[in-house]
Design a protein around this motif. Structure first.
Motif, PDB file in Angstrom:
ATOM      1  N   PHE A 160       0.839  -1.201   0.000  1.00 57.68           N
ATOM      2  CA  PHE A 160       0.000   0.000   0.000  1.00 57.68           C
ATOM      3  C   PHE A 160       0.873   1.250   0.000  1.00 57.68           C
ATOM      4  O   PHE A 160       0.623   2.193  -0.754  1.00 57.68           O
ATOM      5  N   LEU A 161       1.905   1.263   0.842  1.00 58.14           N
ATOM      6  CA  LEU A 161       2.822   2.404   0.892  1.00 58.14           C
ATOM      7  C   LEU A 161       3.564   2.554  -0.436  1.00 58.14           C
ATOM      8  O   LEU A 161       3.696   3.673  -0.955  1.00 58.14           O
ATOM      9  N   MET A 162       4.031   1.429  -0.984  1.00 55.90           N
ATOM     10  CA  MET A 162       4.740   1.510  -2.258  1.00 55.90           C
ATOM     11  C   MET A 162       3.821   2.059  -3.361  1.00 55.90           C
ATOM     12  O   MET A 162       4.247   2.847  -4.211  1.00 55.90           O
ATOM     13  N   HIS A 163       2.546   1.665  -3.325  1.00 55.47           N
ATOM     14  CA  HIS A 163       1.589   2.173  -4.313  1.00 55.47           C
ATOM     15  C   HIS A 163       1.411   3.685  -4.167  1.00 55.47           C
ATOM     16  O   HIS A 163       1.329   4.420  -5.163  1.00 55.47           O
ATOM     17  N   GLN A 164       1.358   4.149  -2.919  1.00 55.38           N
ATOM     18  CA  GLN A 164       1.244   5.594  -2.703  1.00 55.38           C
ATOM     19  C   GLN A 164       2.453   6.333  -3.273  1.00 55.38           C
ATOM     20  O   GLN A 164       2.316   7.380  -3.900  1.00 55.38           O
ATOM     21  N   TRP A 165       3.643   5.800  -3.053  1.00 58.60           N
ATOM     22  CA  TRP A 165       4.848   6.414  -3.623  1.00 58.60           C
ATOM     23  C   TRP A 165       4.759   6.470  -5.147  1.00 58.60           C
ATOM     24  O   TRP A 165       5.095   7.483  -5.762  1.00 58.60           O
ATOM     25  N   ILE A 166       4.303   5.379  -5.744  1.00 57.81           N
ATOM     26  CA  ILE A 166       4.201   5.316  -7.210  1.00 57.81           C
ATOM     27  C   ILE A 166       3.182   6.336  -7.719  1.00 57.81           C
ATOM     28  O   ILE A 166       3.382   6.957  -8.771  1.00 57.81           O
ATOM     29  N   LYS A 167       2.089   6.524  -6.980  1.00 55.61           N
ATOM     30  CA  LYS A 167       1.101   7.519  -7.392  1.00 55.61           C
ATOM     31  C   LYS A 167       1.679   8.932  -7.372  1.00 55.61           C
ATOM     32  O   LYS A 167       1.312   9.776  -8.195  1.00 55.61           O
ATOM     33  N   ASN A 168       2.592   9.186  -6.437  1.00 54.27           N
ATOM     34  CA  ASN A 168       3.212  10.507  -6.346  1.00 54.27           C
ATOM     35  C   ASN A 168       4.338  10.688  -7.362  1.00 54.27           C
ATOM     36  O   ASN A 168       4.528  11.784  -7.878  1.00 54.27           O
ATOM     37  N   GLU A 169       5.074   9.633  -7.632  1.00 54.96           N
ATOM     38  CA  GLU A 169       6.143   9.674  -8.630  1.00 54.96           C
ATOM     39  C   GLU A 169       6.226   8.319  -9.318  1.00 54.96           C
ATOM     40  O   GLU A 169       6.783   7.372  -8.765  1.00 54.96           O
ATOM     41  N   PRO A 170       5.673   8.191 -10.524  1.00 51.10           N
ATOM     42  CA  PRO A 170       5.540   6.887 -11.193  1.00 51.10           C
ATOM     43  C   PRO A 170       6.878   6.242 -11.547  1.00 51.10           C
ATOM     44  O   PRO A 170       7.918   6.892 -11.594  1.00 51.10           O
ATOM     45  N   VAL A 171       6.813   4.939 -11.793  1.00 43.98           N
ATOM     46  CA  VAL A 171       7.967   4.170 -12.249  1.00 43.98           C
ATOM     47  C   VAL A 171       7.605   3.488 -13.569  1.00 43.98           C
ATOM     48  O   VAL A 171       6.443   3.472 -13.979  1.00 43.98           O
ATOM     49  N   ASP A 172       8.616   2.904 -14.211  1.00 45.56           N
ATOM     50  CA  ASP A 172       8.403   2.245 -15.504  1.00 45.56           C
ATOM     51  C   ASP A 172       8.154   0.748 -15.365  1.00 45.56           C
ATOM     52  O   ASP A 172       7.673   0.108 -16.305  1.00 45.56           O
ATOM     53  N   LEU A 173       8.491   0.201 -14.190  1.00 46.39           N
ATOM     54  CA  LEU A 173       8.467  -1.257 -14.054  1.00 46.39           C
ATOM     55  C   LEU A 173       8.286  -1.646 -12.590  1.00 46.39           C
ATOM     56  O   LEU A 173       8.836  -1.008 -11.695  1.00 46.39           O
ATOM     57  N   LEU A 174       7.497  -2.692 -12.365  1.00 45.85           N
ATOM     58  CA  LEU A 174       7.391  -3.320 -11.048  1.00 45.85           C
ATOM     59  C   LEU A 174       8.106  -4.666 -11.109  1.00 45.85           C
ATOM     60  O   LEU A 174       7.957  -5.407 -12.090  1.00 45.85           O
ATOM     61  N   ILE A 175       8.867  -4.991 -10.072  1.00 44.75           N
ATOM     62  CA  ILE A 175       9.541  -6.287 -10.003  1.00 44.75           C
ATOM     63  C   ILE A 175       9.259  -6.894  -8.635  1.00 44.75           C
ATOM     64  O   ILE A 175       9.581  -6.295  -7.605  1.00 44.75           O
ATOM     65  N   GLY A 176       8.637  -8.087  -8.624  1.00 41.26           N
ATOM     66  CA  GLY A 176       8.315  -8.732  -7.360  1.00 41.26           C
ATOM     67  C   GLY A 176       7.344  -9.874  -7.562  1.00 41.26           C
ATOM     68  O   GLY A 176       7.196 -10.403  -8.670  1.00 41.26           O
ATOM     69  N   GLY A 177       6.667 -10.275  -6.499  1.00 37.13           N
ATOM     70  CA  GLY A 177       5.738 -11.394  -6.537  1.00 37.13           C
ATOM     71  C   GLY A 177       4.373 -11.035  -7.092  1.00 37.13           C
ATOM     72  O   GLY A 177       4.112  -9.906  -7.518  1.00 37.13           O
ATOM     73  N   SER A 178       3.473 -12.006  -7.042  1.00 41.13           N
ATOM     74  CA  SER A 178       2.160 -11.870  -7.682  1.00 41.13           C
ATOM     75  C   SER A 178       1.284 -10.792  -7.066  1.00 41.13           C
ATOM     76  O   SER A 178       0.389 -10.259  -7.729  1.00 41.13           O
ATOM     77  N   TYR A 179       1.509 -10.455  -5.793  1.00 43.59           N
ATOM     78  CA  TYR A 179       0.629  -9.504  -5.129  1.00 43.59           C
ATOM     79  C   TYR A 179       0.831  -8.072  -5.619  1.00 43.59           C
ATOM     80  O   TYR A 179       0.085  -7.176  -5.216  1.00 43.59           O
TER      81      TYR A 179
END
Length: 454
Positions: free
Chosen positions: A371-390
């Motif tokens: 949830f926190l990581m999503h909030q960070w991405i909403k404030n400053e987007p990234v080009d790629l997510l790397i991790g598990g299925s969730y």
């Protein structure tokens, strides 16, 4: 589903939303499955055991065999000693394992069951063994549970003989069977005799034979575990998951150890290979040099697509730091690096990587959540997510490609059979990352810009 996540970040100390971890017994169960003819045993309720088995089965697409003390209301109040003693007798009579590996759960930890005292009082059949460890689910993560179980095998079984066996003991870290097989391949190429503890290859990636086998052919044998007290040294791969067990072995039987990061990417694999070379005192075979050269060639080829791209990486601490180091080698920017496992050294090591590669504005977080990581991405987007299925809900909400690496991956297949470690594993990571970026470019460009040759 997550389109309405709030951009404003509030400090949260008592709440995790979509945590990047699961509980200790999951890791303990996985470690126990890496021992030959071992049946993991959950000292708690049937529901706990069922959840932990399900979690592993969904990731590995293999049945995770385990038993339970089957706590009821009475055991939850007065203790589960009677349950454990009855369970052990039934397990040896019905399922005939060579060893039972007992780990605790929230219930038994809260009650305060003394596993050592309970097991000491049991009548264990001749030639059979019971080992144990404490894995309270309300503390740490599955990585801590994995480490505690490996240390439990050392504390309960490892012995010191009169002379060394000429082997090294390798603690592989919390990795897939495909990674373990890659370690073993490289160790054999370097002609180094070893004992792998645990060894989940041949257990959680066993072949289809048409016949049910409760105990597949793989796994570290009891004899090998007893004999690690006669190893010349131990090699801990993954500082969070493996180093504590190497320290236990050193403290108990005076076996020196060397700790390395998971060999993911160029530099970390170089250090792993050079460490093996120091042990064997022989030249590194050309076949390994060739693999390294191929990897470097691949990285040069894909550089135009990876350079400057921002990534958010989440998962287990050792794996996340390994992926972070590799994306930095690819010229990418690991904007957000998150693990759910507690431990301040994670942030320190991540910051050292940021400083080493000269990238600014990157954030590392331990005991974090998606949830926190999503909030960070909403404030400053990234080009790629790397991790598990969730992470797939964030990927969908923000229209970001997701590269599935680490644990758990429960919505795709084959991942556990092939490595992320070593030069071969880095080639696979490079392939996944580049193809995700190029697929995104293909699916989002104008029709007149859709290129066949890229």
């Amino acid at each position: 589903m997550l389109n309405y996540t709030n951009k404003k970040v509030y400090e949260r100390t008592a709440l995790r939303i979509n945590p990047v971890k699961t509980c200790q017994p999951v890791g303990a169960m996985y470690a126990a499955l890496g021992v030959h003819r071992c049946l993991p045993h959950s000292h708690g309720s049937q529901g706990c055991c069922a959840f932990h088995r399900m979690f592993l089965t969904r990731h590995f697409k293999e049945p995770a065999m385990a038993s339970s003390s089957s706590f009821t209301e009475g055991a939850s109040v007065f203790g589960g000693g009677s349950n454990l003693k009855t369970a052990a007798k039934n397990i040896f009579d019905l399922y005939d394992p060579d060893i039972i590996a007992v780990h605790t759960t929230c219930l038994s930890e809260t009650i305060g069951d003394d596993l050592n005292a309970l097991i000491t009082e049991m009548k264990i059949p001749e030639g059979k063994y019971i080992v144990h460890c404490n894995t309270p689910s309300y503390k740490g993560s599955h990585i801590d549970g994995y480490t505690n179980m490996v240390s439990g095998f050392i504390n309960n079984l490892a012995e010191k003989g009169d002379e060394t066996n000429g082997k090294i003991c390798v603690f592989p870290g919390f990795v897939n069977p495909g990674d373990v097989r890659e370690y073993k391949r490289l160790l054999n190429i370097m002609k180094i005799p070893f004992t792998m503890l645990p060894d989940t290859s041949g257990v959680m990636d066993s072949p289809m034979t048409g016949k049910f086998e409760m105990y597949p052919k793989g796994g570290t044998t009891i004899k090998e575990i007893k004999d690690i007290g006669n190893c010349t040294m131990s090699l801990a791969l993954g500082l969070k998951a493996s180093e504590p067990s190497a320290q236990v072995l050193e403290k108990k039987l005076k076996i020196p150890y060397k700790s390395l990061d998971l060999p993911m990417g160029v530099e970390a694999t170089d250090k792993f290979i050079m460490t093996l070379q120091e042990i064997t005192k022989e030249e590194i075979p050309y076949s390994i040099e060739e693999e390294r050269g191929q990897l470097v060639d691949i990285m040069i080829d894909i550089h135009p697509y990876t350079y400057g791209k921002k990534a958010a990486i989440f998962g287990d601490p050792d794996t996340v730091l390994g992926i972070t180091a590799f994306v930095l080698e690819l010229g990418m920017i690991p904007k957000y690096v998150v693990t759910g496992t507690p431990g301040t050294d994670f942030v320190e090591r991540a910051n050292l990587l940021f400083k080493k590669f000269g990238v600014d504005g990157c954030i590392a977080k331990e005991s974090g959540d998606l949830f926190l990581m999503h909030q960070w991405i909403k404030n400053e987007p990234v080009d790629l997510l790397i991790g598990g299925s969730y992470g797939k809900h964030i990927a969908r909400a923000e229209d970001i490609p997701l590269v599935r690496m680490g644990f758990p991956i429960i919505d795709r297949y084959i991942h556990s059979y092939v490595p992320l470690v070593g030069y071969k594993g880095a080639m696979r990571m490079a392939e996944f990352i580049t193809n995700a970026l190029m697929d995104y470019q293909d699916s989002h460009c104008k029709e007149e810009d859709l290129e066949v040759v890229m």
